[in-house]
Design a protein around this motif. Structure first.
Motif, PDB file in Angstrom:
ATOM      1  N   VAL A  17       0.820  -1.302   0.039  1.00 31.96           N
ATOM      2  CA  VAL A  17      -0.095  -0.176  -0.161  1.00 31.96           C
ATOM      3  C   VAL A  17       0.878   1.108  -0.086  1.00 31.96           C
ATOM      4  CG1 VAL A  17      -1.622   1.454   1.403  1.00 31.96           C
ATOM      5  CG2 VAL A  17      -2.120  -1.149   1.006  1.00 31.96           C
ATOM      6  N   ILE A  18       2.058   1.271   0.542  1.00 26.59           N
ATOM      7  CA  ILE A  18       2.894   2.353   0.847  1.00 26.59           C
ATOM      8  C   ILE A  18       3.699   2.470  -0.498  1.00 26.59           C
ATOM      9  CG2 ILE A  18       4.951   3.241   1.896  1.00 26.59           C
ATOM     10  CD1 ILE A  18       3.867   1.838   4.570  1.00 26.59           C
ATOM     11  N   TYR A 114       5.134  -8.583  -5.471  1.00 25.44           N
ATOM     12  CA  TYR A 114       4.089  -8.979  -4.945  1.00 25.44           C
ATOM     13  C   TYR A 114       2.936  -9.520  -5.847  1.00 25.44           C
ATOM     14  CZ  TYR A 114       0.218  -7.681  -1.231  1.00 25.44           C
ATOM     15  OH  TYR A 114      -0.679  -7.741  -0.272  1.00 25.44           O
ATOM     16  N   LEU A 115       2.599  -8.921  -6.933  1.00 23.92           N
ATOM     17  CA  LEU A 115       1.845  -9.305  -8.006  1.00 23.92           C
ATOM     18  C   LEU A 115       2.139 -10.874  -8.292  1.00 23.92           C
ATOM     19  CD1 LEU A 115      -0.194  -8.961 -10.076  1.00 23.92           C
ATOM     20  CD2 LEU A 115       1.347  -7.935 -11.684  1.00 23.92           C
ATOM     21  N   ALA A 116       3.403 -10.867  -8.587  1.00 25.98           N
ATOM     22  CA  ALA A 116       4.011 -12.334  -8.917  1.00 25.98           C
ATOM     23  C   ALA A 116       3.558 -13.424  -7.823  1.00 25.98           C
ATOM     24  CB  ALA A 116       5.371 -12.449  -9.298  1.00 25.98           C
ATOM     25  N   TRP A 117       3.694 -12.908  -6.527  1.00 22.95           N
ATOM     26  CA  TRP A 117       3.344 -13.889  -5.445  1.00 22.95           C
ATOM     27  C   TRP A 117       1.829 -14.031  -5.319  1.00 22.95           C
ATOM     28  CZ3 TRP A 117       4.758 -17.307  -2.062  1.00 22.95           C
ATOM     29  CH2 TRP A 117       4.069 -17.438  -0.941  1.00 22.95           C
ATOM     30  N   HIS A 118       0.929 -13.008  -5.582  1.00 24.74           N
ATOM     31  CA  HIS A 118      -0.511 -13.395  -5.604  1.00 24.74           C
ATOM     32  C   HIS A 118      -1.063 -14.397  -7.014  1.00 24.74           C
ATOM     33  CE1 HIS A 118      -1.409 -11.556  -1.877  1.00 24.74           C
ATOM     34  NE2 HIS A 118      -0.774 -10.623  -2.142  1.00 24.74           N
ATOM     35  N   LEU A 119      -0.164 -14.062  -7.893  1.00 21.69           N
ATOM     36  CA  LEU A 119      -0.300 -14.656  -9.184  1.00 21.69           C
ATOM     37  C   LEU A 119      -0.173 -16.237  -8.925  1.00 21.69           C
ATOM     38  CD1 LEU A 119       0.895 -12.665 -12.182  1.00 21.69           C
ATOM     39  CD2 LEU A 119      -1.531 -13.511 -11.847  1.00 21.69           C
ATOM     40  N   LEU A 124      -5.556 -12.965  -6.450  1.00 21.32           N
ATOM     41  CA  LEU A 124      -5.414 -11.424  -6.987  1.00 21.32           C
ATOM     42  C   LEU A 124      -6.226 -10.687  -6.398  1.00 21.32           C
ATOM     43  CD1 LEU A 124      -4.884 -12.200 -10.734  1.00 21.32           C
ATOM     44  CD2 LEU A 124      -3.092 -11.348  -9.116  1.00 21.32           C
ATOM     45  N   HIS A 125      -7.213 -11.104  -5.678  1.00 20.18           N
ATOM     46  CA  HIS A 125      -8.308 -10.178  -5.043  1.00 20.18           C
ATOM     47  C   HIS A 125      -7.625  -9.463  -3.993  1.00 20.18           C
ATOM     48  CE1 HIS A 125      -8.335 -14.204  -2.911  1.00 20.18           C
ATOM     49  NE2 HIS A 125      -8.587 -13.660  -1.714  1.00 20.18           N
ATOM     50  N   HIS A 126      -6.491 -10.277  -3.274  1.00 21.84           N
ATOM     51  CA  HIS A 126      -5.955  -9.367  -2.316  1.00 21.84           C
ATOM     52  C   HIS A 126      -4.891  -8.426  -2.856  1.00 21.84           C
ATOM     53  CE1 HIS A 126      -6.819 -12.112   0.825  1.00 21.84           C
ATOM     54  NE2 HIS A 126      -6.138 -13.065   0.485  1.00 21.84           N
ATOM     55  N   PHE A 127      -4.397  -8.551  -4.068  1.00 23.35           N
ATOM     56  CA  PHE A 127      -3.616  -7.569  -4.763  1.00 23.35           C
ATOM     57  C   PHE A 127      -4.762  -6.312  -5.366  1.00 23.35           C
ATOM     58  CE2 PHE A 127      -2.141  -5.831  -8.804  1.00 23.35           C
ATOM     59  CZ  PHE A 127      -0.693  -5.611  -8.268  1.00 23.35           C
ATOM     60  N   ARG A 128      -5.766  -6.694  -5.566  1.00 26.81           N
ATOM     61  CA  ARG A 128      -6.910  -5.714  -5.945  1.00 26.81           C
ATOM     62  C   ARG A 128      -7.042  -4.921  -4.709  1.00 26.81           C
ATOM     63  NH1 ARG A 128     -12.328  -5.670  -4.695  1.00 26.81           N
ATOM     64  NH2 ARG A 128     -13.470  -4.028  -6.108  1.00 26.81           N
ATOM     65  N   ASN A 129      -7.381  -5.474  -3.786  1.00 30.08           N
ATOM     66  CA  ASN A 129      -7.655  -4.513  -2.482  1.00 30.08           C
ATOM     67  C   ASN A 129      -6.567  -3.722  -2.050  1.00 30.08           C
ATOM     68  OD1 ASN A 129     -10.183  -6.186  -2.550  1.00 30.08           O
ATOM     69  ND2 ASN A 129      -9.507  -7.585  -0.789  1.00 30.08           N
ATOM     70  N   GLY A 130      -5.295  -4.181  -2.221  1.00 29.06           N
ATOM     71  CA  GLY A 130      -4.224  -3.469  -1.977  1.00 29.06           C
ATOM     72  C   GLY A 130      -3.963  -2.196  -2.745  1.00 29.06           C
ATOM     73  N   LEU A 131      -4.542  -2.493  -4.181  1.00 28.60           N
ATOM     74  CA  LEU A 131      -4.302  -1.463  -5.060  1.00 28.60           C
ATOM     75  C   LEU A 131      -5.358  -0.315  -4.949  1.00 28.60           C
ATOM     76  CD1 LEU A 131      -4.279  -2.945  -8.542  1.00 28.60           C
ATOM     77  CD2 LEU A 131      -2.594  -1.549  -7.473  1.00 28.60           C
ATOM     78  N   ILE A 132      -6.487  -0.712  -4.354  1.00 30.87           N
ATOM     79  CA  ILE A 132      -7.547   0.277  -3.966  1.00 30.87           C
ATOM     80  C   ILE A 132      -7.085   1.002  -2.577  1.00 30.87           C
ATOM     81  CG2 ILE A 132     -10.078   0.361  -3.035  1.00 30.87           C
ATOM     82  CD1 ILE A 132     -10.766  -1.949  -4.815  1.00 30.87           C
ATOM     83  N   ARG A 133      -6.552   0.307  -1.970  1.00 32.04           N
ATOM     84  CA  ARG A 133      -6.190   1.007  -0.515  1.00 32.04           C
ATOM     85  C   ARG A 133      -4.902   2.164  -0.883  1.00 32.04           C
ATOM     86  NH1 ARG A 133      -6.853  -4.523   1.611  1.00 32.04           N
ATOM     87  NH2 ARG A 133      -8.489  -4.494   2.983  1.00 32.04           N
ATOM     88  N   ARG A 214     -12.572  -7.540 -11.072  1.00 26.30           N
ATOM     89  CA  ARG A 214     -13.257  -8.647 -10.497  1.00 26.30           C
ATOM     90  C   ARG A 214     -12.494  -9.922 -10.427  1.00 26.30           C
ATOM     91  NH1 ARG A 214     -14.801  -4.934  -8.216  1.00 26.30           N
ATOM     92  NH2 ARG A 214     -17.297  -4.310  -7.722  1.00 26.30           N
ATOM     93  N   PRO A 215     -11.142  -9.870  -9.991  1.00 26.91           N
ATOM     94  CA  PRO A 215     -10.479 -11.251 -10.028  1.00 26.91           C
ATOM     95  C   PRO A 215     -11.001 -12.350  -9.196  1.00 26.91           C
ATOM     96  CG  PRO A 215      -9.575  -9.860  -8.387  1.00 26.91           C
ATOM     97  CD  PRO A 215     -10.505  -9.075  -8.952  1.00 26.91           C
ATOM     98  N   GLY A 216     -10.782 -13.677  -9.554  1.00 28.89           N
ATOM     99  CA  GLY A 216     -11.157 -14.675  -8.800  1.00 28.89           C
ATOM    100  C   GLY A 216     -10.718 -14.723  -7.310  1.00 28.89           C
ATOM    101  N   GLY A 217     -11.596 -15.132  -6.188  1.00 28.44           N
ATOM    102  CA  GLY A 217     -11.168 -14.817  -5.012  1.00 28.44           C
ATOM    103  C   GLY A 217     -11.753 -16.322  -4.231  1.00 28.44           C
TER     104      GLY A 217
END
Length: 230
Positions: A17-18, A114-119, A124-133, A214-217
């Motif tokens: 997020v930072i 971070y993206l590669a780890w979530h892929l 990827l829903h966690h990555f999306r939430n991090g992007l929004i924050r 809306r990635p899969g979660g």
């Protein structure tokens, strides 16, 4: 062990997020630092040619040399336009530019990792939430900076110099120092507004894309199955 793993995930998410506002800010700052068009715009608007006696072509050559120097590892800029005091200050500025480059590369590397780890983890829903924050944090910081710049840029600019430089070589005199004539405070004011506006625009753009993504979660397949039965 589970607690430590959860804390590690929370820490990684917080750093992400930072990292996003750092990436956007340093990217736009680097664009401004290396923008010959921005320099020439400032020269024309502030009538620098008439104040320095340098022709527009000479000013362009000075700007190109300055951009090249700030991105190099040279000890001292090779230009007769600047006196020894200005050259010392430019060496300090060069160090800040290098720091900007390191932060840009570091934040980009972390975000890609971070993206590669979530892929890999299919999260990827966690990555999306991090992007929004991250976009939300960016908007909060740079809206505050924008308002601060609009209503108190001189004070912010002074604090920046006091925090960034350990000497007084940044205190320049227009009567003896060309650097402050080439780049008066109004130039930095407009450049700062450009960087802030670009960062805000990108944060809104990325935030909107992330919000609509809306990635899969976890549980999505179950929801789809239930929906199909109904």
């Amino acid at each position: 062990m589970a607690v430590k793993l959860k804390l590690a995930k929370l820490l990684a998410a917080a750093v992400f997020v930072i990292a996003l506002p750092l990436l956007l800010f340093t990217f736009n700052l680097r664009l401004a630092i290396n923008s010959l068009s921005l320099y020439e715009y400032g020269f024309n608007k502030n009538q620098v040619a008439s104040q320095t006696g340098l022709s527009p072509r000479e000013l362009t050559r000075v700007a190109k040399g300055l951009i090249r120097y700030l991105n190099s590892s040279e000890e001292e800029i090779s230009s007769d336009v600047f006196n020894p005091r200005e050259k010392i200050h430019l060496r300090d500025v060069q160090g800040l530019v290098h720091l900007v480059n390191y932060v840009l590369l570091g934040s980009l590397a972390y975000i890609l990792g971070y993206l590669a780890w979530h892929l890999f983890r299919k999260g990827l829903h966690h990555f999306r939430n991090g992007l929004i924050r991250g976009c939300g944090l960016t908007l909060a910081i740079f809206l505050a900076l924008g308002l601060g710049s609009l209503f108190g840029f001189d004070r912010l600019f002074l604090q920046f110099h006091l925090l960034s430089f350990s000497n007084s070589f940044w205190i320049l005199d227009p009567a003896t120092d060309n650097l402050i004539v080439l780049f008066p405070p109004i130039f930095f004011y407009e450049a700062a507004l450009f960087v802030i506006a670009a960062t805000l625009f990108e944060a809104v753009l990325v935030g909107v894309v992330a919000w609509r993504w809306r990635p899969g979660g976890p549980g999505q397949g179950k929801r789809q199955t239930v929906s199909g039965r109904s």
